[in-house]
Every structure is written in C-alpha cells, then in structure tokens.
Write an enzyme that holds these catalytic residues in place. Structure first.
Site, PDB file in Angstrom:
ATOM      1  N   LYS A   9       0.830  -1.211   0.000  1.00 41.76           N
ATOM      2  CA  LYS A   9       0.000   0.000   0.000  1.00 41.76           C
ATOM      3  C   LYS A   9       0.864   1.262   0.000  1.00 41.76           C
ATOM      4  O   LYS A   9       2.061   1.201   0.290  1.00 41.76           O
ATOM      5  CB  LYS A   9      -0.896  -0.028   1.242  1.00 41.76           C
ATOM      6  N   TYR A  49     -12.564  -3.416  -2.572  1.00 42.86           N
ATOM      7  CA  TYR A  49     -13.089  -3.289  -1.210  1.00 42.86           C
ATOM      8  C   TYR A  49     -14.619  -3.242  -1.221  1.00 42.86           C
ATOM      9  O   TYR A  49     -15.218  -2.503  -0.439  1.00 42.86           O
ATOM     10  CB  TYR A  49     -12.490  -2.054  -0.529  1.00 42.86           C
ATOM     11  N   ASN A 112      -1.918   0.166   7.022  1.00 41.60           N
ATOM     12  CA  ASN A 112      -1.326  -1.080   7.541  1.00 41.60           C
ATOM     13  C   ASN A 112      -0.454  -1.795   6.505  1.00 41.60           C
ATOM     14  O   ASN A 112      -0.322  -3.004   6.524  1.00 41.60           O
ATOM     15  CB  ASN A 112      -2.420  -1.991   8.110  1.00 41.60           C
ATOM     16  N   HIS A 115      -1.819  -5.500   1.613  1.00 40.66           N
ATOM     17  CA  HIS A 115      -3.037  -6.283   1.410  1.00 40.66           C
ATOM     18  C   HIS A 115      -2.641  -7.684   0.980  1.00 40.66           C
ATOM     19  O   HIS A 115      -1.718  -7.855   0.169  1.00 40.66           O
ATOM     20  CB  HIS A 115      -3.927  -5.673   0.318  1.00 40.66           C
ATOM     21  N   GLU A 126      -8.980 -11.662  -7.332  1.00 40.11           N
ATOM     22  CA  GLU A 126      -8.126 -10.479  -7.167  1.00 40.11           C
ATOM     23  C   GLU A 126      -6.957 -10.485  -8.155  1.00 40.11           C
ATOM     24  O   GLU A 126      -6.574  -9.437  -8.676  1.00 40.11           O
ATOM     25  CB  GLU A 126      -7.630 -10.394  -5.718  1.00 40.11           C
TER      26      GLU A 126
HETATM   27  N1  UDP Z   1      -9.810  -0.670   7.233  1.00 43.75           N
HETATM   28  C1  UDP Z   1      -9.972   0.573   7.838  1.00 43.75           C
HETATM   29  N2  UDP Z   1     -10.754   0.643   8.974  1.00 43.75           N
HETATM   30  C2  UDP Z   1     -11.336  -0.450   9.523  1.00 43.75           C
HETATM   31  C3  UDP Z   1     -11.180  -1.711   8.907  1.00 43.75           C
HETATM   32  C4  UDP Z   1     -10.411  -1.780   7.756  1.00 43.75           C
HETATM   33  O1  UDP Z   1      -9.466   1.558   7.353  1.00 43.75           O
HETATM   34  O2  UDP Z   1     -12.023  -0.308  10.570  1.00 43.75           O
HETATM   35  C5  UDP Z   1      -8.982  -0.780   6.024  1.00 43.75           C
HETATM   36  C6  UDP Z   1      -7.598  -1.387   6.309  1.00 43.75           C
HETATM   37  O3  UDP Z   1      -6.648  -0.709   5.511  1.00 43.75           O
HETATM   38  C7  UDP Z   1      -7.782  -2.827   5.854  1.00 43.75           C
HETATM   39  C8  UDP Z   1      -8.725  -2.657   4.668  1.00 43.75           C
HETATM   40  O4  UDP Z   1      -9.619  -1.616   5.082  1.00 43.75           O
HETATM   41  O5  UDP Z   1      -6.551  -3.450   5.515  1.00 43.75           O
HETATM   42  C9  UDP Z   1      -9.510  -3.905   4.291  1.00 43.75           C
HETATM   43  O6  UDP Z   1     -10.211  -4.369   5.413  1.00 43.75           O
HETATM   44  P1  UDP Z   1     -10.317  -5.915   5.720  1.00 43.75           P
HETATM   45  O7  UDP Z   1     -11.320  -6.079   6.814  1.00 43.75           O
HETATM   46  O8  UDP Z   1     -10.536  -6.667   4.449  1.00 43.75           O
HETATM   47  O9  UDP Z   1      -8.873  -6.239   6.367  1.00 43.75           O
HETATM   48  P2  UDP Z   1      -7.586  -7.005   5.786  1.00 43.75           P
HETATM   49  O10 UDP Z   1      -8.079  -8.166   4.961  1.00 43.75           O
HETATM   50  O11 UDP Z   1      -6.779  -6.022   4.990  1.00 43.75           O
HETATM   51  O12 UDP Z   1      -6.831  -7.453   7.023  1.00 43.75           O
HETATM   52 MG    MG Z   2      -9.478  -8.182   3.439  1.00 45.62          MG
END
Ligand code: UDP
Ligand code: MG
Length: 153
Positions: A9, A49, A112, A115, A126
């Site tokens: 990212k 997303y 974070n 991805h 994806e």
């Molecule tokens: N995210 C965020 N706030 C939240 C939850 C998720 O900004 O409360 C963002 C974060 O960057 C995350 C992405 O949305 O990596 C996708 O969310 P997901 O639940 O799919 O988490 P991941 O699979 O990336 O762990």
């Molecule tokens: Mg995810």
C-alpha cells in the site's frame, strides 16, 4: 501451486519499506510470479473493497490507497494464501503480532502497509482484477528442490 494477490500500500511505498517486505518474502522461500507498480483509482477500489464500500471509513480508505502508486504482486507457494495471511498479521497493526509484517512495520488500522487475499477463491478473483495473464510468470526457481521436500510442492 497456489497463488495469492498482494498489494504494498501507499503506507509501505511512501515509507520506503518496499525492499524490507520483498526481502522477507524472498527469504521465506515464497516465489514472486508477478510484480508491477500501479496507480489505483476509485473504480478498482470499489471492486477490491466491495465488502467495505458502505462503511463510514471507505472514503478515507480509498484516499489512502490512492495517495501514491502501489506495488502489486502475485506470490506462489504451497498453501500460500493461508501462509501469507499469517505473515501479514491481523488488520490493525497495533494488534498484529511482532514478527508479522504489520506487527513489525506499522501502528495503524488503516495505513497497515499491505493487502493479502483472504481465501483461495478471492485470490483468483483479485489476481484477475490486477493482472493480465501475460503479466504473470509461472516459473520455478532452481532452488525449488531446496524450498520443499520431495513430493511436497
Ligand atoms: N480498514 C480501515 N478501517 C477499519 C477496517 C479496515 O481503514 O475499521 C482498512 C484497512 O486498511 C484494511 C482494509 O480496510 O486493511 C480492508 O479491510 P479488511 O477487513 O478486508 O482487512 P484485511 O483483509 O486487509 O486485514
Ligand atoms: Mg481483506
């Protein structure tokens, strides 16, 4: 062998952590089958997303994902989807275990750094979303016999 889709990212790219993350991928013995830099836009982020478009944080998430180009990769390995999700760590970097990429390199639930696909089914979708077939190189490195035991890969 299984494949997964990974994005480094803007929080990884801008902070100069591309090399650190790729180093860990290589030293684990994970095969990089595709790698490119790309600028994401609203359209691809709404697809990627889709499970989050109705959340109040989606606009800031989308903005954070468009803040700079990202690095997109296809990684290959035995059970790579599960293995790499474990290497990634839980979503919130503050809760991610030390030793994971998020647990070692970030302090944020949004910025974070990485991805990774969360299931084999989603990995397929994806990979098709981010890569043309001719951009993926399904080669095996000459080290393969030393990455896995006989019959494992
Ligand atoms: N995210 C965020 N706030 C939240 C939850 C998720 O900004 O409360 C963002 C974060 O960057 C995350 C992405 O949305 O990596 C996708 O969310 P997901 O639940 O799919 O988490 P991941 O699979 O990336 O762990
Ligand atoms: Mg995810």
């Amino acid at each position: 062998m299984e494949q997964t889709l990974v994005l480094l990212k803007p929080s990884c790219v801008e902070r100069g952590l591309i090399g650190e993350v790729i180093k860990r991928i290589e030293q684990r013995g994970i095969i990089i089958s595709a790698l490119k830099m790309m600028q994401l836009d609203e359209k691809i982020l709404r697809e990627h997303y889709a499970h989050l478009v109705d959340k109040p944080f989606f606009p800031s998430l989308a903005a954070s994902m468009m803040a700079s180009p990202v690095i997109a990769m296809v990684l290959k390995g035995v059970k790579i989807v599960e293995v790499f999700r474990k290497m990634t760590g839980v979503t919130n970097g503050r809760k991610a275990e030390p030793g994971t990429l998020r647990g070692d390199f970030c302090m944020s639930g949004q910025a974070n750094i990485i991805h990774a696909s969360d299931s084999v089914e989603n990995a397929k979708i994806e990979i098709e979303r981010f890569f043309k077939p001719e951009e993926i190189f399904d080669y095996n490195p000459c080290t393969l016999p030393f990455l896995y035991g006989d019959g494992e890969a």
